[in-house]
Write a protein that holds these residues in place. Structure first.
Motif, mmCIF file in Angstrom:
data_model
loop_
_atom_site.group_PDB
_atom_site.id
_atom_site.type_symbol
_atom_site.label_atom_id
_atom_site.label_comp_id
_atom_site.label_asym_id
_atom_site.label_seq_id
_atom_site.Cartn_x
_atom_site.Cartn_y
_atom_site.Cartn_z
ATOM 1 N N GLU A 379 0.839 -1.194 0.000
ATOM 2 C CA GLU A 379 0.000 0.000 0.000
ATOM 3 C C GLU A 379 0.876 1.247 0.000
ATOM 4 O O GLU A 379 1.960 1.266 0.582
ATOM 5 N N VAL A 380 0.383 2.282 -0.655
ATOM 6 C CA VAL A 380 1.072 3.572 -0.600
ATOM 7 C C VAL A 380 0.940 4.122 0.817
ATOM 8 O O VAL A 380 -0.152 4.119 1.385
ATOM 9 N N PRO A 381 2.043 4.544 1.427
ATOM 10 C CA PRO A 381 1.971 5.031 2.816
ATOM 11 C C PRO A 381 1.128 6.293 2.926
ATOM 12 O O PRO A 381 0.814 6.939 1.922
ATOM 13 N N PRO A 382 0.736 6.659 4.138
ATOM 14 C CA PRO A 382 -0.022 7.907 4.325
ATOM 15 C C PRO A 382 0.708 9.091 3.711
ATOM 16 O O PRO A 382 1.937 9.194 3.802
ATOM 17 N N GLU A 383 -0.046 9.985 3.087
ATOM 18 C CA GLU A 383 0.549 11.084 2.315
ATOM 19 C C GLU A 383 0.396 12.418 3.034
ATOM 20 O O GLU A 383 -0.673 12.739 3.558
ATOM 21 N N LEU A 384 1.483 13.176 3.048
ATOM 22 C CA LEU A 384 1.464 14.561 3.522
ATOM 23 C C LEU A 384 1.791 15.444 2.325
ATOM 24 O O LEU A 384 2.921 15.444 1.824
ATOM 25 N N LEU A 385 0.801 16.168 1.820
ATOM 26 C CA LEU A 385 0.979 17.000 0.626
ATOM 27 C C LEU A 385 1.611 18.335 1.013
ATOM 28 O O LEU A 385 1.132 19.023 1.927
ATOM 29 N N VAL A 386 2.694 18.695 0.322
ATOM 30 C CA VAL A 386 3.441 19.916 0.633
ATOM 31 C C VAL A 386 3.610 20.731 -0.650
ATOM 32 O O VAL A 386 4.176 20.247 -1.627
ATOM 33 N N VAL A 387 3.130 21.956 -0.642
ATOM 34 C CA VAL A 387 3.312 22.869 -1.770
ATOM 35 C C VAL A 387 4.565 23.700 -1.516
ATOM 36 O O VAL A 387 4.621 24.470 -0.553
#
Length: 487
Positions: A379-387
């Protein structure tokens, strides 16, 4: 409005193909079909030329870089999407060291199976190549061997597709032994079906009567051609590279397993190429890795140790960037590297805030990650989106991005804006120790006390004559090591 590159039906009605008939540009498409006028035309994309105006600028670029014309086929989406795709191709060409002279797009419902842009438009493209003095044509898609051969025969210049261009950039930027082997494997897999030969003219053995005169039965015929020899050698080289990469993959897995055994959480930094991933790694850890305003500047993953604001240790891994339509050969060759992403506890997905369509880049990265996770059954690990790069855009654009990507954090690795908030966000999302222990550790086992401080969360600590009394939350493996001192 009819473009200047569109042939006039009045002048060329006797040579226009059946699929190149024009209709008025104002006609509305019916039943969802593409407008024939747009499909029949090649539309110039303005502002792509990188030809230098000042002779004092980087003179070596004039001392013969490849001069290229870009060609795209617009099959879906709007005009802005098609322009953005060709503009990205221009940046890729520049990164590879080319000088972009012109960019054209043809609208079709699908690429022509024989010549990519249609036989009627190949002649027009040949005129553009001749008028600009180009020596290479780059197509914004992956060409079949037949398309490649026909285009080169008709245009009389070298033809390169998007996949070969990206592979060339990777070959220029690979530095480590593993990176070079990965790129070479991807290149060989790409070029194998595109080898060309000249039949009996390249024969390695005597054929017909000549063969009978010397070797007799079993030696007559065209023999092994140069093409067949090349294919055999490439197959042998591919097999060797796969074995070498498998060994390197084992080493990488061992290192990863050691980190996991030491209960060190892992964070992978992923994102579109040139989004600022390496800069963010430097800002978080002071690693000092290569930072360059270029596509695919980072090919070899870099892992550095970092600590959360509350003192917990974790690793940060900078990974290779993604791009739209990433060649499948590269995904396969870089599998061991990309496993660093799927094996992490947290994925920091970096987005370039200065790009016009960041949501499309986010979608492209997520698509590749999902493909990799499906292949490995993980599974893709939990994502933290950063701009990233918010220092290069105005407040209006930032407000627009906040509406577009409401779950994202906004930072600037260059100025440091938002980096402290990012550190805290990473700490909040990393897995925490969950086993409570109450132990009395003798002073002779100080290394266990140090591990509790670095890997766990100390609730209470007391120094007694017998040793150090600790009440803390730790991971299961450390709890097992502390079990003899319980009570």
């Amino acid at each position: 409005m009819k473009n200047s590159l569109t042939w006039s039906a009045d002048l060329d009605h006797d040579v226009v193909d059946a699929d190149d008939n024009e209709v008025p540009a104002s006609a509305e498409p019916s039943t969802g079909e593409l407008e024939l006028a747009e499909r029949a035309s090649l539309r110039r994309i303005r502002g792509l030329s990188t030809e230098l105006a000042d002779i004092t600028e980087v003179e070596y670029r004039r001392l013969r870089l490849e001069r290229v014309v870009l060609v795209g086929v617009w099959t879906d989406g709007d005009a802005a999407h098609a322009d953005a795709s060709l503009a990205e191709l221009a940046r890729l060409a520049e990164t590879a060291g080319s000088e972009v002279l012109e960019g054209v797009i043809q609208r079709r419902d699908r690429p022509d199976p024989g010549t990519y842009i249609g036989s009627g438009k190949v002649l027009e493209l040949r005129d553009i190549v001749a008028s600009t003095g180009a020596d290479t044509v780059i197509c914004d898609g992956e060409l079949s061997p037949g398309q490649l051969r026909q285009l080169e025969e008709k245009l009389k210049v070298k033809v390169v597709d998007r996949t070969a261009l990206i592979l060339d950039i990777f070959a220029q930027h690979a530095r480590s032994k593993e990176g070079k082997a990965q790129v070479e494997l991807a290149q060989l897999q790409y070029f194998l079906p595109r080898l060309r030969g000249w039949g009996e003219a390249m024969s390695r053995q005597a054929g017909g009567r000549a063969g009978g005169a010397t070797g007799g039965v079993g030696t007559r015929g065209p023999g092994e051609t140069k093409l067949e020899t090349d294919r055999r050698r490439i197959h042998k080289r591919i097999s060797k590279l796969r074995k070498e990469l498998a060994a390197m993959r084992t080493v990488r897995g061992t290192k990863r397993g050691r980190r996991e055994a030491n209960a060190v959480p892992g964070v992978a930094i992923a994102g579109y190429t040139n989004a600022g991933k390496s800069s963010l790694l430097n800002a978080l850890t002071g690693a000092g890795v290569l930072v360059e305003d270029a596509l695919f500047a980072t090919l070899d993953p870099t892992t550095r140790r970092a600590t959360t604001p509350d003192g917990r240790a974790y690793t940060l891994t900078d990974t290779v960037g993604f791009v739209r339509h990433l060649p499948h050969q590269l995904v396969e060759a870089f599998r061991s590297t990309l496993e660093e992403v799927t094996g992490a506890d947290l994925l920091v997905h970096v987005v370039d805030g200065s790009e016009e369509s960041p949501h499309e880049q986010v979608a492209a990265v997520r698509q590749v990650l999902n493909e990799i996770s499906d292949e490995h059954g993980s599974e893709v690990p939990p994502e933290l989106l950063v701009v990233n790069k918010v220092d290069s855009v105005d407040e209006t654009r930032i407000a627009e991005l906040r509406r577009l990507l409401p779950e994202a954090l906004f930072v600037s690795a260059h100025s440091g804006t938002g980096v402290a908030e990012l550190r805290q966000a990473i700490a909040d999302r990393l897995p925490r120790p969950d086993v409570f222990v109450d132990v009395l550790v003798p002073y002779t086992r100080g290394e266990l006390v140090a591990r509790v401080h670095s890997e766990g969360e100390v609730v209470d600590e007391e120094h007694t004559p017998e040793g150090t009394r600790l009440r803390a939350k730790v991971r299961p493996d450390l709890a097992s090591a502390l079990e003899p001192f319980t009570g």
